[in-house]
Design a protein around this motif. Structure first.
Motif, PDB file in Angstrom:
ATOM      1  N   ARG B  12      14.119 -15.749  -1.346  1.00  0.00           N
ATOM      2  CA  ARG B  12      12.791 -15.521  -1.919  1.00  0.00           C
ATOM      3  C   ARG B  12      12.741 -14.213  -2.699  1.00  0.00           C
ATOM      4  O   ARG B  12      13.316 -13.220  -2.279  1.00  0.00           O
ATOM      5  CB  ARG B  12      11.757 -15.436  -0.781  1.00  0.00           C
ATOM      6  CG  ARG B  12      11.592 -16.727  -0.035  1.00  0.00           C
ATOM      7  CD  ARG B  12      10.655 -16.551   1.127  1.00  0.00           C
ATOM      8  NE  ARG B  12      11.180 -15.584   2.088  1.00  0.00           N
ATOM      9  CZ  ARG B  12      10.520 -15.194   3.160  1.00  0.00           C
ATOM     10  NH1 ARG B  12       9.328 -15.625   3.386  1.00  0.00           N
ATOM     11  NH2 ARG B  12      11.066 -14.323   3.996  1.00  0.00           N
ATOM     12  N   ARG B  13      12.011 -14.211  -3.856  1.00  0.00           N
ATOM     13  CA  ARG B  13      11.849 -12.962  -4.623  1.00  0.00           C
ATOM     14  C   ARG B  13      10.624 -12.229  -4.073  1.00  0.00           C
ATOM     15  O   ARG B  13       9.506 -12.425  -4.522  1.00  0.00           O
ATOM     16  CB  ARG B  13      11.658 -13.282  -6.109  1.00  0.00           C
ATOM     17  CG  ARG B  13      12.955 -13.651  -6.789  1.00  0.00           C
ATOM     18  CD  ARG B  13      12.898 -13.521  -8.284  1.00  0.00           C
ATOM     19  NE  ARG B  13      14.149 -13.992  -8.857  1.00  0.00           N
ATOM     20  CZ  ARG B  13      15.190 -13.199  -9.155  1.00  0.00           C
ATOM     21  NH1 ARG B  13      15.128 -11.914  -8.921  1.00  0.00           N
ATOM     22  NH2 ARG B  13      16.292 -13.702  -9.684  1.00  0.00           N
ATOM     23  N   ASP B  14      10.842 -11.396  -3.077  1.00  0.00           N
ATOM     24  CA  ASP B  14       9.704 -10.695  -2.490  1.00  0.00           C
ATOM     25  C   ASP B  14       9.966  -9.198  -2.351  1.00  0.00           C
ATOM     26  O   ASP B  14       9.305  -8.508  -1.597  1.00  0.00           O
ATOM     27  CB  ASP B  14       9.314 -11.311  -1.135  1.00  0.00           C
ATOM     28  CG  ASP B  14      10.436 -11.242  -0.111  1.00  0.00           C
ATOM     29  OD1 ASP B  14      11.513 -10.721  -0.454  1.00  0.00           O
ATOM     30  OD2 ASP B  14      10.252 -11.701   1.010  1.00  0.00           O
ATOM     31  N   THR B  16       9.785  -5.545  -4.007  1.00  0.00           N
ATOM     32  CA  THR B  16       9.063  -4.880  -5.092  1.00  0.00           C
ATOM     33  C   THR B  16       9.914  -3.750  -5.673  1.00  0.00           C
ATOM     34  O   THR B  16      11.031  -3.507  -5.220  1.00  0.00           O
ATOM     35  CB  THR B  16       7.765  -4.275  -4.545  1.00  0.00           C
ATOM     36  OG1 THR B  16       8.137  -3.361  -3.522  1.00  0.00           O
ATOM     37  CG2 THR B  16       6.851  -5.348  -3.985  1.00  0.00           C
ATOM     38  N   GLU B 236      16.429 -10.905  -5.254  1.00  0.00           N
ATOM     39  CA  GLU B 236      15.167 -11.002  -4.523  1.00  0.00           C
ATOM     40  C   GLU B 236      14.120 -10.039  -5.073  1.00  0.00           C
ATOM     41  O   GLU B 236      13.098  -9.791  -4.451  1.00  0.00           O
ATOM     42  CB  GLU B 236      15.424 -10.732  -3.038  1.00  0.00           C
ATOM     43  CG  GLU B 236      16.254 -11.832  -2.413  1.00  0.00           C
ATOM     44  CD  GLU B 236      16.976 -11.384  -1.172  1.00  0.00           C
ATOM     45  OE1 GLU B 236      16.297 -11.175  -0.173  1.00  0.00           O
ATOM     46  OE2 GLU B 236      18.212 -11.228  -1.210  1.00  0.00           O
ATOM     47  N   THR B 237      14.445  -9.423  -6.257  1.00  0.00           N
ATOM     48  CA  THR B 237      13.538  -8.445  -6.849  1.00  0.00           C
ATOM     49  C   THR B 237      12.687  -9.116  -7.926  1.00  0.00           C
ATOM     50  O   THR B 237      13.200  -9.886  -8.723  1.00  0.00           O
ATOM     51  CB  THR B 237      14.354  -7.305  -7.487  1.00  0.00           C
ATOM     52  OG1 THR B 237      15.210  -6.763  -6.495  1.00  0.00           O
ATOM     53  CG2 THR B 237      13.450  -6.206  -8.010  1.00  0.00           C
ATOM     54  N   ARG B 238      11.421  -8.794  -7.939  1.00  0.00           N
ATOM     55  CA  ARG B 238      10.547  -9.323  -8.988  1.00  0.00           C
ATOM     56  C   ARG B 238      10.826  -8.601 -10.295  1.00  0.00           C
ATOM     57  O   ARG B 238      10.992  -7.392 -10.309  1.00  0.00           O
ATOM     58  CB  ARG B 238       9.082  -9.092  -8.605  1.00  0.00           C
ATOM     59  CG  ARG B 238       8.656  -9.857  -7.392  1.00  0.00           C
ATOM     60  CD  ARG B 238       7.218  -9.495  -7.046  1.00  0.00           C
ATOM     61  NE  ARG B 238       6.918  -9.930  -5.697  1.00  0.00           N
ATOM     62  CZ  ARG B 238       6.202  -9.235  -4.829  1.00  0.00           C
ATOM     63  NH1 ARG B 238       5.697  -8.069  -5.171  1.00  0.00           N
ATOM     64  NH2 ARG B 238       5.979  -9.700  -3.635  1.00  0.00           N
ATOM     65  N   ARG B 239      10.838  -9.309 -11.420  1.00  0.00           N
ATOM     66  CA  ARG B 239      11.104  -8.770 -12.745  1.00  0.00           C
ATOM     67  C   ARG B 239      12.307  -7.825 -12.745  1.00  0.00           C
ATOM     68  O   ARG B 239      12.186  -6.642 -13.081  1.00  0.00           O
ATOM     69  CB  ARG B 239       9.877  -8.030 -13.302  1.00  0.00           C
ATOM     70  CG  ARG B 239       8.598  -8.853 -13.459  1.00  0.00           C
ATOM     71  CD  ARG B 239       8.723  -9.976 -14.496  1.00  0.00           C
ATOM     72  NE  ARG B 239       9.279  -9.534 -15.759  1.00  0.00           N
ATOM     73  CZ  ARG B 239       8.558  -9.046 -16.764  1.00  0.00           C
ATOM     74  NH1 ARG B 239       7.275  -8.943 -16.638  1.00  0.00           N
ATOM     75  NH2 ARG B 239       9.127  -8.684 -17.886  1.00  0.00           N
ATOM     76  N   ALA B 498      13.463 -15.489 -12.403  1.00  0.00           N
ATOM     77  CA  ALA B 498      13.083 -14.074 -12.266  1.00  0.00           C
ATOM     78  C   ALA B 498      11.827 -13.746 -13.085  1.00  0.00           C
ATOM     79  O   ALA B 498      11.386 -12.608 -13.094  1.00  0.00           O
ATOM     80  CB  ALA B 498      14.236 -13.184 -12.717  1.00  0.00           C
ATOM     81  N   GLU B 499      11.297 -14.738 -13.766  1.00  0.00           N
ATOM     82  CA  GLU B 499      10.111 -14.572 -14.624  1.00  0.00           C
ATOM     83  C   GLU B 499      10.353 -13.594 -15.768  1.00  0.00           C
ATOM     84  O   GLU B 499       9.456 -12.888 -16.212  1.00  0.00           O
ATOM     85  CB  GLU B 499       8.897 -14.146 -13.798  1.00  0.00           C
ATOM     86  CG  GLU B 499       8.511 -15.180 -12.753  1.00  0.00           C
ATOM     87  CD  GLU B 499       7.427 -14.693 -11.829  1.00  0.00           C
ATOM     88  OE1 GLU B 499       6.708 -13.752 -12.185  1.00  0.00           O
ATOM     89  OE2 GLU B 499       7.318 -15.267 -10.730  1.00  0.00           O
ATOM     90  N   GLU B 500      11.602 -13.533 -16.230  1.00  0.00           N
ATOM     91  CA  GLU B 500      11.938 -12.682 -17.376  1.00  0.00           C
ATOM     92  C   GLU B 500      11.898 -13.558 -18.632  1.00  0.00           C
ATOM     93  O   GLU B 500      12.931 -13.869 -19.231  1.00  0.00           O
ATOM     94  CB  GLU B 500      13.341 -12.060 -17.168  1.00  0.00           C
ATOM     95  CG  GLU B 500      13.419 -11.042 -16.048  1.00  0.00           C
ATOM     96  CD  GLU B 500      12.682  -9.746 -16.353  1.00  0.00           C
ATOM     97  OE1 GLU B 500      12.138  -9.598 -17.461  1.00  0.00           O
ATOM     98  OE2 GLU B 500      12.647  -8.877 -15.467  1.00  0.00           O
TER      99      GLU B 500
END
Lengths: 56, 522
Positions: B12-14, B16, B236-239, B498-500
């Motif tokens: 999971r990407r959780d 921060t 697991e890091t956002r952006r 990764a929402e990039e």
């Protein structure tokens, strides 16, 4: 950055610089150590000046 | 063919921005607490110089990891970069070297953490030396220290089994406390106690011979091992493309400043022999020498040291499990390792297996009579060998995969013309070559001067390679050839997940341009 925080940082740097300078002169007379003291004091003064400029 | 992982078993990407920094800090920030005494014992009066030499190399490693982890934000770190750059066998070799480091990370820092907590034993009326026994041919085994270490590793297995969310929160809170404690010690130490003349006198009169300096500077590299954690946790890091360069460079500077500050401070307060004799709790001994606050700072530092080293050990558990997860995803290890716990979403099998390896390493290290030195020897080998392959991969990937957007590039590049008309220009990284030479020199020092590391380190890699060979043969996969992989689909999946999206669009454009030119798939 809030003015109070800048003032606090400036005062801390000034006091630390002064202690280093005095210790350097009284205890071991190392030029490098004295210069660190002067540098800290200069940073402190710069921060305090910055805070004063922001308030005026 | 290696495929992007299924949604069902994805991590999971959780994590921060703060969590990412703290994962790295937990691993690398704590190293100085362990390394100072060991390095002082070897590099003598030149301890700060040894740290500076290793620090320069570390800086270059840090920049390389920043580029690669932000471009390829997937669990696996150096192993993944090497797999992409140099193929399956080298990817596995790099992975096994780094896996050696993570398992040593768990055991070495569990030993060190116990060392700091043992600082309090005399005040409880317990003499740690009274627990030293001889067991058959093994002389000078500290049974109490060994038991403490095993209890710590058991505790870490349990919290990592439950999940990263809990572990990240523990890291973040304890990391903040540790940084504040370090700042206080460094400032008070330099202002009220540091004596530059004492440091200069030691440097002038007690400079080590070449062998000891090489041993010391190669040990000093262990105070900078841990940036790999940011890569590990990047999946697991956002952006990650935005966050990783920021956290990585902050971390590099933070750790470098503290490592140099503590080594310079220590040498200006105490003779190197005292630091060397307190390999278990060197920073607490430094804090003890500070006037006014020393009486409080020493136990506080021992407590902070014990805790920060504990979270470093924790990040070893986390990184080892994620590395093996990545390796099994790419069929370098059996799929059995890639199973994720249905409830906690953690790679629970790898946590148990490789933390178990750390338990064995800890026991063997204690039986050797000098637990910390033995583990540090192997730690230095794994790190330098892995980093060497990472530098080569970075250079190769600049040529092999110029299409992947790089949110951060190592500075100082020479622009080369693309392979055909309209192809993207390739920038050749000069600093990566310098970094390769630097790490190569330290690996040479390790092999030359580390009696245990030069045997146990390569032996570990060879045994792992044998395991790899057997697994690939049994699975009907070619042992020495790289499997065909759709790296483009993998990269698209990674960036989307990764929402990039901006980087994804840039990547798609580069691939479309390549297709228009009729280029071959990488």
């Amino acid at each position: 950055m809030k003015r109070g925080f800048v003032v606090a940082i400036g005062l801390v740097a000034l006091v630390l610089g002064l202690i280093i300078l005095v210790r350097g002169i009284v205890e071991h007379g190392s030029l490098l150590y004295d210069l660190f003291g002067v540098l800290f004091m200069a940073l402190g003064v710069a921060r305090l000046y910055d805070a004063r400029r922001r308030s005026s | 063919m290696g495929q992007p992982e299924e949604a069902g078993n994805a991590l999971r990407r959780d994590v921060t921005v703060w969590g990412s920094f703290m994962w790295g800090y937990a691993d690398v920030g704590a190293d100085i607490y362990t390394a100072l005494g060991l390095v002082a014992g070897a590099a003598m009066g030149a301890t700060p110089v040894a740290f500076a030499v290793a620090g320069i190399v570390y800086l270059l490693v840090g920049l390389a990891y920043t580029e690669l982890a932000s471009s390829y934000p997937v669990a696996g770190g150096g192993q993944y970069f090497t797999l992409r750059g140099l193929g399956d066998v080298w990817g596995f070799v790099c992975g096994s070297a780094l896996l050696l480091d993570y398992t040593i990370d768990i055991s070495l820092f569990a030993v060190s953490s116990s060392g700091y907590f043992n600082f309090f034993l005399p005040s409880l009326g317990v003499n740690i030396q009274s627990f030293v026994v001889n067991i058959g041919p093994f002389v000078g085994v500290n049974v109490l220290w060994l038991v403490e270490t095993l209890v710590i590793i058991g505790f870490l297995i349990a919290i990592n089994y439950v999940g990263i969310k809990i572990s990240s929160r523990i890291n973040e809170v304890l990391g903040v406390v540790a940084i504040i404690g370090q700042v206080v010690i460094v400032i008070f130490g330099f202002v009220f106690a540091w004596d530059p003349n004492q440091m200069l006198l030691q440097m002038r009169l007690q400079f080590p011979d070449m062998h000891n300096f090489m041993y010391g500077s190669s040990l000093a590299i262990i105070s900078f091992v841990g940036l790999e954690s940011i890569s590990q946790v990047s999946q697991e890091t956002r952006r990650p493309a935005t966050i990783v360069p920021r956290t990585s460079i902050s971390l590099v500077l933070n750790v470098l400043i503290f490592a140099l500050a503590f080594s310079v401070l220590g040498m200006g307060l105490l003779p190197w022999q005292v630091l060397g004799a307190h390999a278990g709790d060197p920073i607490a001994i430094v804090a003890q020498k500070i006037p006014i606050i020393g009486a409080i700072a020493a136990p506080m530092t021992a407590l902070i040291g014990g805790v920060i080293v504990l979270i470093s050990s924790n990040s070893g558990v986390m990184s080892a499990s994620r590395l093996t997860y990545s390796m099994s995803t790419f069929q370098l290890l059996p799929e059995w390792f890639s199973a994720v716990h249905p409830r906690y979403h953690t790679p629970y099998r790898t946590i148990i297996v490789f933390s178990g390896v750390a338990v064995v390493q800890a026991i063997l290290a204690f039986l050797s009579g000098g637990a910390m030195n033995t583990l540090a020897n192997m730690y230095a080998f794994g790190a330098t060998f892995g980093y060497l392959l990472v530098f080569i991969s970075l250079i190769v990937l600049r040529f092999k995969d110029p299409f992947t957007p790089r949110p951060y590039r190592m500075p100082l590049n020479i622009a080369l013309k693309g392979q055909d008309d309209g192809a993207p220009r390739i920038s050749f990284p000069i600093l990566a070559v310098i970094g390769f030479l630097g790490v190569g020199t330290i690996l040479f020092e390790v092999i030359l001067t580390h009696a245990i590391g030069r045997i146990a380190g390569p032996a570990w890699v060879l045994v792992m390679l044998l395991f790899y060979y057997i697994y690939r043969r049994k699975a009907g996969l070619p042992p020495w050839r790289a499997l065909p992989r759709d790296w483009e689909a993998q990269q698209r999946h990674t960036l989307r997940e990764a929402e990039e999206f901006e980087l994804l669009a840039e990547y798609e454009q580069a691939l479309a341009d390549k297709a228009a030119r009729g280029g071959q798939s990488t």
